[in-house]
Design a protein around this motif. Structure first.
Motif, PDB file in Angstrom:
ATOM      1  N   PHE A 188       0.584  -1.435  -0.156  1.00 25.84           N
ATOM      2  CA  PHE A 188       0.233  -0.130  -0.445  1.00 25.84           C
ATOM      3  C   PHE A 188       0.667   1.611  -0.154  1.00 25.84           C
ATOM      4  CE2 PHE A 188      -2.661  -3.032   1.811  1.00 25.84           C
ATOM      5  CZ  PHE A 188      -3.617  -3.074   1.520  1.00 25.84           C
ATOM      6  N   GLU A 189       0.580   2.388  -0.861  1.00 26.85           N
ATOM      7  CA  GLU A 189       1.189   3.469  -0.385  1.00 26.85           C
ATOM      8  C   GLU A 189       0.060   4.622  -0.098  1.00 26.85           C
ATOM      9  OE1 GLU A 189       2.980   4.947  -4.128  1.00 26.85           O
ATOM     10  OE2 GLU A 189       4.409   3.274  -4.462  1.00 26.85           O
ATOM     11  N   PHE A 190       0.885   5.862   1.332  1.00 26.93           N
ATOM     12  CA  PHE A 190       0.279   6.235   1.556  1.00 26.93           C
ATOM     13  C   PHE A 190      -0.072   6.987   0.457  1.00 26.93           C
ATOM     14  CE2 PHE A 190       3.693   5.530   5.104  1.00 26.93           C
ATOM     15  CZ  PHE A 190       1.894   5.199   5.793  1.00 26.93           C
ATOM     16  N   MET A 191      -1.124   8.431   0.753  1.00 29.51           N
ATOM     17  CA  MET A 191      -2.051   9.384  -0.099  1.00 29.51           C
ATOM     18  C   MET A 191      -1.815  10.923   0.355  1.00 29.51           C
ATOM     19  SD  MET A 191      -4.653   6.830  -2.056  1.00 29.51           S
ATOM     20  CE  MET A 191      -4.801   8.470  -3.300  1.00 29.51           C
ATOM     21  N   GLY A 192      -2.033  11.819  -0.506  1.00 34.08           N
ATOM     22  CA  GLY A 192      -1.785  13.159  -0.123  1.00 34.08           C
ATOM     23  C   GLY A 192      -0.380  12.969   1.238  1.00 34.08           C
ATOM     24  N   GLU A 193      -0.460  13.714   2.060  1.00 33.66           N
ATOM     25  CA  GLU A 193       0.185  14.568   2.623  1.00 33.66           C
ATOM     26  C   GLU A 193       0.352  13.245   4.106  1.00 33.66           C
ATOM     27  OE1 GLU A 193       2.364  17.438   2.534  1.00 33.66           O
ATOM     28  OE2 GLU A 193       0.325  17.546   0.888  1.00 33.66           O
ATOM     29  N   ASP A 194      -0.231  12.384   3.627  1.00 36.00           N
ATOM     30  CA  ASP A 194       0.190  11.343   5.265  1.00 36.00           C
ATOM     31  C   ASP A 194       1.480  10.848   4.577  1.00 36.00           C
ATOM     32  OD1 ASP A 194      -1.981  12.048   6.329  1.00 36.00           O
ATOM     33  OD2 ASP A 194      -3.185  10.148   4.844  1.00 36.00           O
ATOM     34  N   THR A 195       2.268  10.999   5.903  1.00 32.72           N
ATOM     35  CA  THR A 195       3.429  10.084   6.162  1.00 32.72           C
ATOM     36  C   THR A 195       3.917   8.784   7.368  1.00 32.72           C
ATOM     37  OG1 THR A 195       4.718  10.922   7.184  1.00 32.72           O
ATOM     38  CG2 THR A 195       4.616  11.172   4.783  1.00 32.72           C
ATOM     39  N   ARG A 196       4.404   8.322   7.839  1.00 32.59           N
ATOM     40  CA  ARG A 196       4.889   7.504   9.190  1.00 32.59           C
ATOM     41  C   ARG A 196       5.050   9.103   9.950  1.00 32.59           C
ATOM     42  NH1 ARG A 196       9.544   7.854   6.418  1.00 32.59           N
ATOM     43  NH2 ARG A 196      11.285   8.187   7.916  1.00 32.59           N
ATOM     44  N   LYS A 197       5.944  10.153   9.731  1.00 29.13           N
ATOM     45  CA  LYS A 197       6.093  10.736  10.022  1.00 29.13           C
ATOM     46  C   LYS A 197       4.519  11.383  10.575  1.00 29.13           C
ATOM     47  CE  LYS A 197      10.749  10.759   9.436  1.00 29.13           C
ATOM     48  NZ  LYS A 197      11.857  11.911   8.575  1.00 29.13           N
ATOM     49  N   THR A 198       4.118  12.327   9.209  1.00 24.57           N
ATOM     50  CA  THR A 198       3.013  12.947   9.318  1.00 24.57           C
ATOM     51  C   THR A 198       1.771  12.575  10.553  1.00 24.57           C
ATOM     52  OG1 THR A 198       1.636  12.638   7.485  1.00 24.57           O
ATOM     53  CG2 THR A 198       3.489  14.153   7.067  1.00 24.57           C
ATOM     54  N   LEU A 199       2.338  10.797  11.041  1.00 24.40           N
ATOM     55  CA  LEU A 199       0.521  10.025  11.322  1.00 24.40           C
ATOM     56  C   LEU A 199       1.346  10.031  12.918  1.00 24.40           C
ATOM     57  CD1 LEU A 199      -0.199   7.697   8.663  1.00 24.40           C
ATOM     58  CD2 LEU A 199      -1.714   9.684  10.076  1.00 24.40           C
ATOM     59  N   GLY A 200       2.377  10.199  13.756  1.00 28.70           N
ATOM     60  CA  GLY A 200       3.372  10.532  14.482  1.00 28.70           C
ATOM     61  C   GLY A 200       3.407   8.724  14.931  1.00 28.70           C
ATOM     62  N   LEU A 201       3.781   8.101  14.358  1.00 26.35           N
ATOM     63  CA  LEU A 201       3.886   6.183  13.946  1.00 26.35           C
ATOM     64  C   LEU A 201       4.625   6.121  15.299  1.00 26.35           C
ATOM     65  CD1 LEU A 201       2.796   4.706  10.934  1.00 26.35           C
ATOM     66  CD2 LEU A 201       1.518   5.130  12.561  1.00 26.35           C
ATOM     67  N   LYS A 202       4.406   5.483  16.386  1.00 25.78           N
ATOM     68  CA  LYS A 202       5.828   5.060  17.293  1.00 25.78           C
ATOM     69  C   LYS A 202       6.057   3.410  17.070  1.00 25.78           C
ATOM     70  CE  LYS A 202       4.692   8.893  20.802  1.00 25.78           C
ATOM     71  NZ  LYS A 202       4.417   8.913  22.022  1.00 25.78           N
ATOM     72  N   GLY A 203       4.950   2.852  16.643  1.00 29.38           N
ATOM     73  CA  GLY A 203       4.967   1.445  16.793  1.00 29.38           C
ATOM     74  C   GLY A 203       4.228   0.244  17.464  1.00 29.38           C
ATOM     75  N   ASP A 204       3.060   1.468  18.419  1.00 29.00           N
ATOM     76  CA  ASP A 204       2.388   0.494  19.341  1.00 29.00           C
ATOM     77  C   ASP A 204       1.248   1.011  19.703  1.00 29.00           C
ATOM     78  OD1 ASP A 204       2.355   3.166  19.789  1.00 29.00           O
ATOM     79  OD2 ASP A 204       2.983   3.122  22.050  1.00 29.00           O
ATOM     80  N   GLU A 205       0.463   1.377  17.793  1.00 33.53           N
ATOM     81  CA  GLU A 205      -1.002   1.318  17.503  1.00 33.53           C
ATOM     82  C   GLU A 205      -1.452  -0.115  16.358  1.00 33.53           C
ATOM     83  OE1 GLU A 205       2.058   4.697  16.607  1.00 33.53           O
ATOM     84  OE2 GLU A 205       2.519   3.199  16.139  1.00 33.53           O
ATOM     85  N   THR A 206      -2.215   0.140  16.603  1.00 36.91           N
ATOM     86  CA  THR A 206      -2.504  -1.051  15.828  1.00 36.91           C
ATOM     87  C   THR A 206      -3.585  -0.847  14.491  1.00 36.91           C
ATOM     88  OG1 THR A 206      -5.047  -0.574  17.098  1.00 36.91           O
ATOM     89  CG2 THR A 206      -3.526  -2.602  17.846  1.00 36.91           C
ATOM     90  N   VAL A 207      -3.732  -1.410  13.576  1.00 30.34           N
ATOM     91  CA  VAL A 207      -3.748  -1.204  12.388  1.00 30.34           C
ATOM     92  C   VAL A 207      -4.940  -1.987  11.385  1.00 30.34           C
ATOM     93  CG1 VAL A 207      -2.934  -0.566   9.636  1.00 30.34           C
ATOM     94  CG2 VAL A 207      -1.084  -0.862  11.698  1.00 30.34           C
ATOM     95  N   SER A 208      -5.863  -1.130  10.959  1.00 30.43           N
ATOM     96  CA  SER A 208      -7.139  -1.890   9.915  1.00 30.43           C
ATOM     97  C   SER A 208      -7.261  -1.474   8.885  1.00 30.43           C
ATOM     98  CB  SER A 208      -8.503  -2.508  11.033  1.00 30.43           C
ATOM     99  OG  SER A 208      -8.168  -2.744  12.323  1.00 30.43           O
ATOM    100  N   ILE A 209      -6.923  -2.252   7.260  1.00 29.20           N
ATOM    101  CA  ILE A 209      -7.274  -1.865   6.450  1.00 29.20           C
ATOM    102  C   ILE A 209      -8.947  -2.769   5.542  1.00 29.20           C
ATOM    103  CG2 ILE A 209      -6.650  -1.295   3.723  1.00 29.20           C
ATOM    104  CD1 ILE A 209      -3.633  -1.793   5.868  1.00 29.20           C
ATOM    105  N   SER A 210     -10.208  -2.008   5.537  1.00 24.26           N
ATOM    106  CA  SER A 210     -10.679  -2.298   5.139  1.00 24.26           C
ATOM    107  C   SER A 210     -10.674  -2.851   3.617  1.00 24.26           C
ATOM    108  CB  SER A 210     -12.018  -1.744   5.810  1.00 24.26           C
ATOM    109  OG  SER A 210     -11.735  -0.724   5.627  1.00 24.26           O
ATOM    110  N   GLY A 211     -12.083  -2.882   2.725  1.00 23.41           N
ATOM    111  CA  GLY A 211     -12.287  -2.245   1.312  1.00 23.41           C
ATOM    112  C   GLY A 211     -10.981  -3.395   0.553  1.00 23.41           C
TER     113      GLY A 211
END
Length: 916
Positions: free
Chosen positions: A837-860
């Motif tokens: 998957f690729e980020f879209m728009g201005e989203d990046t791992r940095k702008t989202l403030g990811l630290k690694g303790d998140e959970t991720v769900s992808i639908s569709g």
């Protein structure tokens, strides 16, 4: 096995007379006359693909609309979104990537038998050549015994692999093995295997001529583009699919034209040219595109130089770097011993089908760049990437900047405050360089000391001009009483036995020997990480003082951690410059202007004292690089030496997997597989295995080079009573998934942003504590928790390593989410059932403030279409969440099917089983 051609609705099949014989071919002018469009100004590289469409047009996988799309491409300025099914003529492998491919084929034989089919259904449908060239390591160097001792150790280490490959050679149809000690796969391909125009019998029993095309399991398959052969690197997964008759699904590519004018000036080499080309094309941006070279500068560019440029297409990011057929192509085919009738066919075919580069060659390109070769200057590239072009006269100063950055000091060159008399004394920063005394020696080493100087890799060892140039530098150095510095590990690993033949004929090998560049083997060696050990006392000094020592190699890859675990800065250079740096022994010396070394009587020696003229080089090339040398060395290329002939194997249809083998194991991909595919499922509650930065290469992801007993892979081998001395390299153990999955993401220089200030393959486990990525992945798998990885730009750049995708899959990763992907790795992930998957728009791992303790769900994903935009919800540790949109990089309809099946090989296996 005959090729299967389509039914030729447009009646483009014609007859051609060449070399005293008539042969069928598919005519592009005939397609134009049939009203399918104007193809006259297509680049030659694209005409090769168009011919493929004409030959395989069957109104199913290839339609007349696919053919018309090429005319639309030209009319639309070199752009179209048309997806096509392309079928290369053959497949090329080296043993690092070839062994796991043959392992997969052997496992598929077991799999199809389990599904009720016949083992003989699993055979390559296209010719496959595997060249064993990546397994020799430089244990011994700098003496006359080095070659034989390294070969002996190679067989000791790799006998299990070689036994397996020899079984494959007899068990599979259409599969040939070039034994160890012959040469590098790309150079063997260039000098012997490639034909420029291929011929074969079709299902109607008629001989057909068509362009020589291939895919290879090594990124640098593109070297043969210099011979007007369209080929590029794919992962082993894609290559296996191509072997088994699956077309390569691709968009009609954009083609960037690179116009070369002028000619090279005195003091520069093909390596200097290609490093400049890499810099320019990386800056322009050619990922996923073809590059074609044109212009009157080609009239002055030998084919060996073209091959050098074609070789480094992965470094400038292109799918290929193609040179059209012209008089120089024919000249090289003649030189290298190709059949005279074949050479006549190449010329006649190219002219009849509009693929000849004449003085009026002026195709349409998507975009163009231009370089006057007269402006190229001597250069090296480093310390981390091939595109880090550095003019030779600036190399020392820029290295000081690298050291300053590493030590956390100000930029040393930028910080110098200039006065009319020169730099102000009080403005000069403190020297950040460290040094250390070497135990038992009468010298110190420091930041910048060159500890490895290696003439290696396909990039340059195919090129007699730079190899003869290196020999002449050695001759002049020897005459002055110079030799390598004692801390420099020197090596010469030619790309083929022909190189040794002409170096010996020129009496240059004894000069190279005299300064330490003895033959160490015929193989990739240093460029793939098989540089072997450096002296223990040097390694101890480096570690004790945290020194930034350097390597200089004539290769194409210098990524972090690739060359040697002790070496942080790696530089690509021409073979003559490798010799120069071995004599200097220090990257801090400005070899362009400063003394390189001193003679025994204390006289300073400068670059101009050692550098040969273009005429000196050209004269020796003409005298010693002969057709006879090529025909002699390739007369019995598949026979091998006595050691190869003594390798014993069985003649069974399926492989009897040795349970105790630590090199070859039956992989789990097809075990328990049902006859029907599944469906693509949404990803729910996935945890983060790693957060990675920009330009994370397959060298970072895939296991490569040596490894220690403290790593998960090392512990696995120790548990099986394998001593450290017998660990060999990750690459040599690619046939054992247990070793490889433990080494995935375990590169010593990889940086997981989940852990601050930590290098290496570490992450946070389910309990929140730091552990190895392998151990964390197994713990998450035990809980039934899916995993995702986040990345930055150009994720998966570098070599076409299938294990970067296979290991990702086996660790339980369901999705990789990045800012952008390099072409081959994206395809490999899909081929292994991992969704990119690729980020879209201005989203990046940095702008989202990811630290690694998140959970991720992808639908569709349950009804996903190619390149669909899908929602992803990120839930942070504090319970807050954010939904973003991702682009699903399943790019084509067939790739959707691959994911549904769990991977491309599962897709092929099930379809073959149904046909049984």
């Amino acid at each position: 096995m005959p090729i299967t051609v389509g039914h030729d609705s447009a009646k483009t099949r014609k007859m051609l007379t060449a070399g005293g014989a008539s042969i069928a071919y598919y005519s592009i002018p005939a397609a134009q006359d049939a009203g399918l469009g104007d193809f006259s100004r297509l680049p030659a590289a694209l005409k090769v693909v168009l011919e493929n469409m004409l030959r395989f047009e069957d109104d199913k996988t290839v339609t007349l609309d696919d053919i018309r799309a090429f005319a639309a491409w030209a009319a639309n300025g070199g752009k179209t979104n048309r997806e096509i099914a392309y079928r290369p003529a053959r497949v090329l492998m080296q043993d690092f990537t070839g062994v796991p491919a043959v392992v997969d084929l052997a496992a598929m034989r077991d799999g199809i038998v389990a599904l009720g089919g016949d083992a003989q259904q699993i055979n390559p449908l296209n010719p496959v050549d595997l060249v064993i060239d990546h397994s020799v390591m430089i244990d011994e160097f700098g003496n006359p015994r080095a070659f034989q001792m390294n070969v002996d150790r190679e067989y000791e280490r790799n006998i299990e692999r070689y036994t397996f490959l020899k079984w494959g050679q007899s068990a599979f149809n259409n599969f040939r093995v070039v034994p160890p000690g012959t040469g590098i796969c790309h150079q063997v391909n260039l000098e012997y295997l490639a034909q420029t125009v291929w011929t074969d019998t079709d299902q109607h029993g008629e001989e057909v001529a068509y362009p020589d095309t291939l895919v290879g399991t090594d990124s640098h398959t593109t070297m043969v583009n210099g011979l007007a052969v369209l080929g590029w690197g794919v992962g082993g997964i894609e290559a296996e699919a191509a072997m088994l008759g699956q077309p390569v699904s691709m968009l009609i590519p954009e083609v960037v034209g690179f116009k070369l004018t002028g000619r090279m000036v005195e003091g520069t080499t093909a390596t200097d040219l290609v490093l400049k080309v890499v810099e320019m094309l990386r800056k322009h941006g050619v990922v996923g595109k073809f590059v074609e070279f044109y212009g009157d500068g080609l009239d002055h560019l030998p084919l060996a130089d073209r091959a050098t440029i074609g070789n480094m297409a992965p470094e400038y990011g292109a799918t290929c770097g193609f040179f059209p057929i012209d008089g120089e192509t024919l000249k090289y085919l003649e030189l290298t011993g190709r059949d005279k009738d074949r050479i006549a066919l190449v010329e006649a075919y190219a002219k009849e089908n509009g693929m000849w580069r004449g003085p009026d060659y002026d195709p349409v390109y998507t975009a163009t760049l231009e370089l006057d070769m007269g402006t190229v200057v001597p250069a090296i590239s480093g310390p981390k990437r091939p595109q880090d072009h550095t003019p030779l006269d600036l190399a020392a100063a820029r290295f000081m900047d690298v050291v300053s950055e590493y030590r956390g000091e100000d930029d040393s060159s930028a910080a110098r405050e200039m006065t009319a008399e020169g730099p102000a004394v009080d403005a000069l920063p403190a020297d950040p360089r460290k040094s250390g005394k070497v135990e038992g020696a009468d010298y110190e080493i420091r930041d910048g000391s060159v500890v490895i100087a290696s003439i290696t890799s396909c990039t340059n060892t195919s090129n007699p001009y730079v190899m003869i140039g290196a020999g002449l530098v050695a001759r002049k150095a020897r005459a002055l009483g110079l030799t390598r510095k004692p801390w420099v590990k020197t090596s010469l690993a030619p790309g083929s036995q022909v190189v040794s033949a002409y170096l010996e004929a020129a009496e240059l090998q004894e000069d190279l020997d005299a300064i330490g560049f003895n033959l160490v083997g015929y193989g990739c060696t240093t460029c793939i990480g098989n540089s072997g050990p450096i002296a223990p006392e040097l390694s101890k000094t480096i570690a004790d003082n945290d020194l930034m020592v350097t390597s200089v190699l004539s290769g194409n890859r210098n990524f972090e951690g690739r060359i040697h675990a002790d070496v942080r800065a790696n530089y690509l250079a021409s073979p003559p410059l490798v010799v120069i740096y071995a004599l200097a022994g220090d990257m801090n010396i400005n070899v362009a202007t400063d003394p390189i070394a001193q003679t025994p009587d204390g006289t300073d020696v400068y670059l101009h004292d050692l550098w040969p003229t273009q005429k000196e080089v050209a004269d020796l090339v003409e005298q010693t690089v002969t057709r006879a040398a090529f025909t002699e060395k390739y007369a019995d290329v598949f026979k091998g030496d006595d050691k190869w002939q003594e390798v014993e194997t069985t003649d069974s249809e399926t492989y009897d997997w040795p349970p105790s083998s630590t090199y070859v194991q039956n992989p789990p991909y097809f075990q328990g597989m049902g006859k029907d595919p599944g469906t693509i499922s949404n990803i729910d509650g996935a945890r983060v295995l790693a957060i990675l930065g920009d330009m994370v290469t397959t060298d970072h992801i895939s296991p490569a080079g040596a490894f220690k007993d403290s790593t998960p892979a090392g512990k696995y081998l120790i548990d099986r009573q394998v001593p450290v001395r017998e660990f060999n390299s990750y690459g040599s153990r690619r046939g054992n998934h247990e070793v490889m999955m433990r080494g995935t993401f375990a590169n010593i220089r990889i940086r997981n942003e989940m852990l601050e200030g930590v290098e290496g393959g570490y992450t946070l486990g389910p309990d929140g504590n730091q552990t190895s990525i392998f151990e964390a992945a197994m713990a998450f798998q035990a809980e039934g928790t899916p995993l995702v990885i986040f990345g930055g730009e150009q994720y998966g750049a570098g070599s076409s390593r299938d294990w970067a995708a296979k290991g990702t899959n086996l660790l339980g990763v369901k999705a990789v989410i990045a800012e952008s992907f390099e072409r081959i790795h994206r395809s490999n992930l899909v081929g292994m059932g991992v969704i990119p998957f690729e980020f879209m728009g201005e989203d990046t791992r940095k702008t989202l403030g990811l630290k690694g303790d998140e959970t991720v769900s992808i639908s569709g994903l349950d009804d996903v279409t190619p390149q669909a935009e899908v929602p992803a919800t990120i839930t942070y540790a504090d319970g807050t969440s954010k939904t973003i949109t991702l682009k699903c990089r399943i790019d084509t309809a067939i790739e959707v099917e691959y994911i549904e099946h769990g991977g491309v090989l599962h897709y092929v296996l099930r379809n073959l089983a149904k046909a049984a």
